[in-house]
Design a protein around this motif. Sequence first.
Motif, short mmCIF file in Angstrom:
data_model
loop_
_atom_site.label_atom_id
_atom_site.label_comp_id
_atom_site.label_asym_id
_atom_site.label_seq_id
_atom_site.Cartn_x
_atom_site.Cartn_y
_atom_site.Cartn_z
N THR A 1 41.94 61.18 99.57
CA THR A 1 43.17 60.40 99.67
C THR A 1 43.94 60.27 98.37
O THR A 1 45.00 59.64 98.34
CB THR A 1 42.84 58.99 100.19
OG1 THR A 1 41.94 58.35 99.26
CG2 THR A 1 42.21 59.05 101.57
N GLY A 2 43.43 60.81 97.28
CA GLY A 2 44.13 60.71 96.00
C GLY A 2 43.23 61.06 94.84
O GLY A 2 42.16 61.68 95.01
N TYR A 3 43.67 60.69 93.64
CA TYR A 3 42.90 60.93 92.42
C TYR A 3 42.00 59.73 92.15
O TYR A 3 42.48 58.58 92.15
CB TYR A 3 43.82 61.12 91.22
CG TYR A 3 44.76 62.31 91.27
CD1 TYR A 3 44.57 63.36 92.16
CD2 TYR A 3 45.85 62.37 90.40
CE1 TYR A 3 45.43 64.45 92.19
CE2 TYR A 3 46.72 63.46 90.42
CZ TYR A 3 46.51 64.48 91.32
OH TYR A 3 47.37 65.54 91.35
N ALA A 4 40.73 59.99 91.90
CA ALA A 4 39.77 58.92 91.67
C ALA A 4 39.57 58.66 90.18
O ALA A 4 39.47 59.60 89.38
CB ALA A 4 38.43 59.26 92.31
N ILE A 5 39.53 57.36 89.84
CA ILE A 5 39.07 56.93 88.52
C ILE A 5 37.65 56.42 88.74
O ILE A 5 37.45 55.39 89.40
CB ILE A 5 39.96 55.82 87.95
CG1 ILE A 5 41.40 56.31 87.81
CG2 ILE A 5 39.42 55.35 86.60
CD1 ILE A 5 42.40 55.22 87.43
N ALA A 6 36.67 57.15 88.21
CA ALA A 6 35.26 56.85 88.49
C ALA A 6 34.50 56.59 87.20
O ALA A 6 34.82 57.14 86.14
CB ALA A 6 34.61 58.01 89.25
N ALA A 7 33.49 55.73 87.30
CA ALA A 7 32.57 55.50 86.19
C ALA A 7 31.40 56.47 86.31
O ALA A 7 31.24 57.17 87.32
CB ALA A 7 32.08 54.06 86.19
N SER A 8 30.57 56.51 85.28
CA SER A 8 29.53 57.54 85.21
C SER A 8 28.40 57.33 86.20
O SER A 8 27.51 58.18 86.30
CB SER A 8 28.97 57.61 83.79
OG SER A 8 28.47 56.35 83.38
N ASN A 9 28.41 56.22 86.95
CA ASN A 9 27.45 56.10 88.05
C ASN A 9 27.93 56.82 89.30
O ASN A 9 27.30 56.76 90.35
CB ASN A 9 27.18 54.63 88.36
CG ASN A 9 28.41 53.87 88.82
OD1 ASN A 9 29.52 54.42 88.85
ND2 ASN A 9 28.23 52.60 89.15
N GLY A 10 29.10 57.49 89.20
CA GLY A 10 29.62 58.27 90.30
C GLY A 10 30.39 57.48 91.32
O GLY A 10 30.80 58.03 92.36
#
Length: 674
Positions: free
Chosen positions: A64-73
Amino acid sequence: MRSIRLTGRLAAGVFGLLAAQAALSAPLIISEFRVRGPNGANDEFVEIYNNSGADHTVAASSGTGYAIAASNGVARAIIPNGTVIPNRGHWLAVNSVGYSLASYPAGNGTTATGDATYTTDIPDNAGIALFNTSEPADFTLANRMDAVGSTSEANALYKEGTGYPALVPFSIDYSFYRDSCGKGGSITTFGSCPNPTIADTDNNAVDFIFVDTNGTSAGAGQRLGAPGPENASSPITNPASGTWDVLDTCVSGQSPPNSVRDFTSDPANNSTFGTQDIRFTYTNSSGQNLTRLRFRIVDLTTFPAPSGIADFRPRSSTAVVVTVDRPPCGSGTSNVTVQGTTLEQPPSQPNGSGFNGSMSVGSVTLATPLANGASIDVRVLNGIQQTGHFKLGLVPEGLTSAGVSITGNVIQFDCATDGGCTPPNVTSSVRVDANPTNAPTVNYTVTFDLAVAGVDTSDFTLTTTGTIAGASVTSVTGSGTTRNVAVATGSGTGTIRLDVVDDDTIVAGTTPLGGVGAGNGNFTTGQAYDVDRTAPTVTVEQAVGQPDPAPTSPINFTVTFSEPVSNFDAADIILGGTAGATTAVVTGGPTVFNVAVSGMTTNGTVTISIVAGAAIDAVGNTSTPSTSIDNVVIFNGVAPIVTTEMPMLSPPMLLLLGVLLVFVAAGARRRFVD
């Protein structure tokens, strides 16, 4: 980098239009973030910046779009498909549990609230990545647009390079933001911004600068500054032609009314040593009415500045009426209103502003826009907590009535709080290594009275004497007021002196060495190296007063070197001649030695000679073999041994001798009887 055309006249030595911010390769990047704040572990945000050079429409490769994710995935926020992020615009994700900067000014009547929110904490020093998908299964390197993480982040997918230095997790008002000057947040590096673009070298440690409102040492560098989160409504900046000028072009840039020094102490407003009021004129060349204008601080001397460098604290100011003499110069003066600027808060900045702080021009609004082609006179007031050489670099950010982004050129001001914009000069050029020398490379320390930039090998020349040939300046390192200069000494013997050649490329801020004009900052009185590659020579002669022939030992020889030497001893002596000498004793030095030779086994000649490399001089040159005019002494001190032999007699002679002996014996007996 793109070039830009300047209109108007810049004041020499003070203001410089340095460069236009230009597009880099990544379309969207993480431009500023923090994972903790004064409200604790959830006081965090992640800012996205369109670095493509054109408007960007979000279109995910999957999801649905671009994800901003932390290193826990786990994704913290999604930039929805179809979202248009303008060229040089921003998009902001915040943790709604603790985010404390929602009141930081943004656009016209808006503040820096999140374009999206999340509630799951990003751990201290954890990595963050922007992916072109919202599907966790597709969080791969091929789908990663950008990443930033600390050195303690183990997952390389969530950082670039080795990562930024891991922080001690203080709950302070801090952020990491991308360098947009090229000096890495250095307080002591002067001169024009070497790379006035949003840094994106794929190395987090180089690209990001740590700031906080107290100048805390938390492990990633120490400098006073402030977080400045920006969302979709925030002012933006974009390259275009632009005009900057000093307020009054009929006087020098360091003189009033362009730069005004007030010595009134005001500790409560971070102005213990008064203020420095910097004034300039900005012209809107966006093609549209400008409805919002602020200046972001990208370069500054501030806390913790070392001695000799000013500690500036940008602070709010109000409009003032100033008398100027504008062209045609000398035809009369006029009064102009110089608009004040407001330090934008939150975050609260009790110590004054610093790196990444923003100063708003409140007179530019929707109701009172700055028309295209119109100019505005602006002041930035700086409290002084320590006097010295200073710098201030600003980038304009704004909004227009038609949404066109405004000029994004850096304006740089460099001078000194007391004494005006004094040009830098060389104070000394001193040897670093031992002298004299025969080394292939030697070093000098060159010291300037002000922090300078633009120093390279072309700024030096060598003055030599003797047979020196092929000497050259090979490298220049250092920053601020000192440089180490390495010199290859070439071949031959003589002296080498390092001189500074002023061609106006060495500058303190924008003020060239010695002032404007080539040659007025030349320095030719530094220390010289004595380069000695001449091997010591040595002669051997009979000592003065030495008998020849010599009836006794020892036999003395004088050994004379051409210069003082060391390491000469009996092992370096060759004993010769026919007398069989066995012992040599060396005394004296360091230039003239006595060699006493003894142990001769017979009469004959005694000689000595000195082998090559017997001794070394002060710089390590080894001696040549000895030469002599008279190094031979005749020895005759051994006494001769005397022997007597009887000749052989024939038989008749032996018979006659026997008869004679009998006769002599008989005669002797008769005399005895008588």
